[in-house]
Design a protein around this motif. Structure first.
Motif: not given
Length: 121
Positions: A103-113
């Motif tokens: 996933t990601s530590s960045d909330p927007a990137e995590k939500q996208k994934k």
């Protein structure tokens, strides 16, 4: 399945869809990887003299893996299922188990994934 309009039922089904999708992806990789890279050296069951190379891929493996091996697989699955709170409203219920490699530590990137995972099955 959603004709009743229950958001709780929908959330539970979505969570189940994520779990089944991830298990399916792991099973596919478990089938393909040994064919491409080869099998692990050594013994699956030293007491039975059973090497990893002796285990076929696919359904043929079911009868070859010893009962203790299946017990370990089931125990690990139960541990994964029960070791984290996956109740509604938690991050785990939304598919985020804290494994930032995927996933990601960045909330927007995590939500996208996570949204891409749902959209792509």
């Amino acid at each position: 399945f959603t004709a009743d309009g229950s958001t709780a039922n929908f959330a539970r089904r979505r969570q189940t869809e994520l779990k089944h999708g991830r298990v399916s992806m792991l099973a596919t990789m478990g089938y393909i990887t040994p064919e491409i890279t080869g099998k692990l050296p050594g013994y699956l069951s030293p007491s039975a003299g059973l090497k990893f190379a002796d285990i076929p891929n696919g359904l043929g493996a079911i009868s070859k893996v010893p009962a203790a091996g299946w017990a370990q697989i089931v125990a690990y699955g139960a541990f994964c299922e029960l070791s984290q709170d996956q109740s509604a409203g938690t991050a785990a219920a939304a598919g985020d188990f804290g494994f930032k490699v995927l996933t990601s530590s960045d909330p927007a990137e995590k939500q996208k994934k996570l949204a891409a995972e749902i959209a792509n099955g």
